[in-house]
Design an enzyme around this catalytic site. Structure first.
Site, PDB file in Angstrom:
ATOM      1  CD  GLU A 163      40.698  38.978  35.624  1.00 61.08           C
ATOM      2  OE1 GLU A 163      40.566  39.688  36.909  1.00 61.08           O
ATOM      3  OE2 GLU A 163      40.564  37.953  35.695  1.00 61.08           O
ATOM      4  CD  GLU A 358      44.960  35.730  35.402  1.00 61.35           C
ATOM      5  OE1 GLU A 358      44.171  35.376  36.325  1.00 61.35           O
ATOM      6  OE2 GLU A 358      45.291  36.789  35.276  1.00 61.35           O
TER       7      GLU A 358
END
Ligand code: NOJ
Length: 453
Positions: A163, A358
Site C-alpha cells: 500500500e 488482504e
C-alpha cells in the site's frame, strides 16, 4: 466451477502490527516507534512496543497456524530490525529472528510470503529525507539484497511494497500516519516516483539473487462497483477506478499512478496532466527500471464505491449508500461486490495473475462466557466477499489466491488496538490467543478450496 487447484489460501500480518520487541536485540527505531510515542497521534496513546509479542511467541503462532490448516502466510520484515540505521551494519539478531520464523514455518508446511516493506520505515533514513532523497531507491535495493541473500534459499514469494498509497498519502500527505507530515505535491509526487524506482530495483535484485523467485506488489484502492450492469455504468466505474486526483492530502489514493508505471511502463495520462509537473527531472529515464515483469499483482481490497455514468466533466459520479448500509467496526461500508469488480477491472487492465493480499473485517469481538469468540459477522463478511471473488475467477480473472487480514488481532495503526481484524483473538494483557469461530469456518473453506462458499 471453483478456484484453481493450486489456489493460495492463507492469512497475513505485518511486522510493526504484531512483533513488539520494539527496542530489543539491537533493532533500530522506525517512524512508527517515533510516531506512537509522540502524544496525540494514536488512539489511546497505544504503541506497538509489545503488540502481540510475536517476536517472542512466534513458535506458538506458527503452531496455531498449522493447527488451523493455514498453508500460506504473508508477513513483513522490519527494515530497522535488520538494518538499525536503514543502511550499513546488519543486526544479526534481526536476521536470526526471521530465520527462526521462516524455519518454523517451513517445518510446519507453511509457505512464507515476505513483504519487504509494510510501513515501518527506519528513523535514521527518515532523518535523511526518506523517499524525498534521490538516494532512497538505492537504500531499498541494498536492504532487498540483504533480505534476498539471507532468506531467499527458503522463501520464494516476495512482495515489494504494501500500500504505497497509504505510507505516502497518509504518512506524508494527510499526516494521520507516521511520520505525520503534511507535505505539498512537489514533495509527495517525487516521493512516489522514488518508491516506484525502489520497487523496480528490488524486483531486479530479487530475480538476480533468488532462484525460482515469484515477485509481486501489493498496492490498494477502493474498488469501483457499477451502479447497474449497463455498459455506461460499467465504463463509468472503470474510468473512476483508474482516475487520478490532485488534492495534496488525498491524491495518492488511486490505483493507476502506482500500478501503471510498474506494469504498463508509463504514468497514467489522467495523472500526468495534473501531477507530471512535480516529477523529478529526468523521470522518463527511470520508467524502464520501474517496469519489471511481475509474477503476480496483489491488491488489498476491503470495500468499494458505487459509481454511475454522469454528464459532467468526469463522466462519472459516486452514488451514496442507502441510509443504514452495513458497516464494519472501523466504519467501512460492507461491499462484497468489491471482490468481483475490483479483481475484474484490475485484471482486465494489468493482465497479471491476481492475488488478494488482504481482505477481512474489523469487529468489536469479545471472549464470551463460554470462553469462545463468536464472530458470525466476520464469517458472513468473508463468505459474501469470497463468493464474489469466486465469481470473478469463474468470469476469467486469473485469481491465484486469497490472504485473510489478519491472522490475529493487532495494532491497527492510528486506531491502536480499538478494532479487531483477527481470525485469532489476542488478549493484549495476557497475550492469550483464542481462535475465533470465523477461523474454524475459514479452515473448512481452505480445506474445500472454496467449494462450500
Ligand atoms: C491495510 C494495511 O496493509 C494493514 O496494515 C491494515 O491493518 C489493514 N489494511 C486494515 O486497515
Amino acid at each position: 466451477m471453483s478456484f484453481r487447484k493450486d489456489f493460495i489460501w492463507g492469512a497475513a500480518t505485518a511486522s510493526y502490527q504484531i512483533e513488539g520487541a520494539a527496542f530489543e536485540d539491537g533493532k533500530g527505531r522506525n517512524v512508527w516507534d517515533d510516531f506512537t510515542h509522540a502524544k496525540g497521534n494514536v488512539f489511546g496513546g497505544h504503541t506497538g512496543d509489545v503488540a502481540c509479542d510475536h517476536y517472542h511467541l512466534f513458535k506458538q503462532d506458527v503452531a496455531l497456524m498449522k493447527e488451523m490448516g493455514v498453508k500460506n502466510y504473508r508477513f513483513s520484515l522490519s527494515w530497522a530490525r535488520i538494518l538499525p540505521e536503514g543502511t550499513g551494519a546488519v543486526n544479526q539478531k534481526g536476521i536470526d529472528f526471521y530465520n527462526a520464523l521462516i524455519d518454523e514455518l517451513v517445518a510446519a508446511g507453511i509457505r512464507p510470503f515476505i513483504t519487504l516493506f509494510h510501513w515501518d520505515y527506519p528513523s535514521a533514513l527518515q532523518a535523511k529525507g526518506a523517499w524525498t532523497n534521490p538516494e532512497s531507491p538505492k537504500w531499498f535495493e541494498a536492504y532487498t539484497e540483504i533480505c534476498a541473500r539471507a532468506f531467499g534459499d527458503r522463501v520464494k514469494d516476495f512482495i515489494t511494497f504494501n500500500e504505497p498509497q497509504c505510507f505516502i498519502g497518509l504518512g506524508y500527505g494527510s499526516g494521520v500516519h507516521a511520520p505525520g507530515y503534511r507535505l505539498p505535491l512537489n514533495a509527495t509526487v517525487p516521493m512516489s516516483h522514488h518508491v516506484l524506482v525502489a520497487h523496480g530495483l528490488a524486483v531486479k535484485k530479487l530475480r538476480e539473487l533468488v532462484p525460482g523467485v515469484r515477485v509481486g506488489y501489493a498496492p490498494c484502492g477502493d474498488a469501483r462497483i457499477p451502479a447497474s450492469d449497463s455498459p455506461a455504468d460499467i465504463e463509468a466505474a472503470r474510468k473512476s477506478y483508474f482516475d487520478v486526483g490532485d488534492d495534496p492530502a488525498g491524491w495518492a489514493f488511486n490505483v493507476s499512478w502506482w500500478s501503471d508505471p510498474a506494469i504498463l511502463g508509463c504514468y497514467p495520462e489522467a495523472g500526468l496532466s495534473k501531477l507530471g509537473q512535480y516529477l523529478p527531472d529526468g523521470w522518463e529515464k527511470d520508467m524502464e527500471t520501474i517496469c519489471q515483469p511481475l509474477d503476480f499483482y496483489a491488491q488489498n481490497i476491503y470495500n468499494g464505491r458505487i459509481v454511475k455514468a454522469a454528464d459532467n466533466e468526469y463522466g462519472y459520479e459516486f452514488v451514496d449508500f442507502e441510509p443504514g448500509h452495513p458497516k464494519t467496526a472501523i466504519q467501512w461500508f460492507i461491499t462484497p461486490e468489491a471482490l468481483y469488480w475490483g479483481p475484474k477491472l484490475l485484471y482486465e487492465r494489468y493482465k497479471t495473475p491476481f492475488l488478494i493480499s488482504e481482505n477481512g473485517m474489523s469487529a468489536h469481538d469479545a471472549v464470551s462466557l463460554d470462553g469462545k469468540v463468536h464472530d458470525p459477522n466476520r464469517q458472513d463478511y468473508m463468505h459474501r466477499y469470497l463468493r464474489e471473488y469466486k465469481r470473478a475467477a469463474e468470469d476469467g480473472v486469473d485469481a491465484i489466491g486469497y490472504l485473510a487480514w489478519s491472522l490475529m488481532d493487532n495494532f491497527e495503526w492510528a486506531f491502536g488496538y480499538f478494532d479487531r481484524f483477527g481470525l485469532v483473538y489476542v488478549d493484549y494483557t495476557t497475550q492469550k490467543r483464542t481462535i475465533k469461530d470465523s477461523f474454524y469456518w475459514y479452515k473448512e473453506v481452505m480445506e474445500q478450496n472454496g467449494e462450500n462458499l
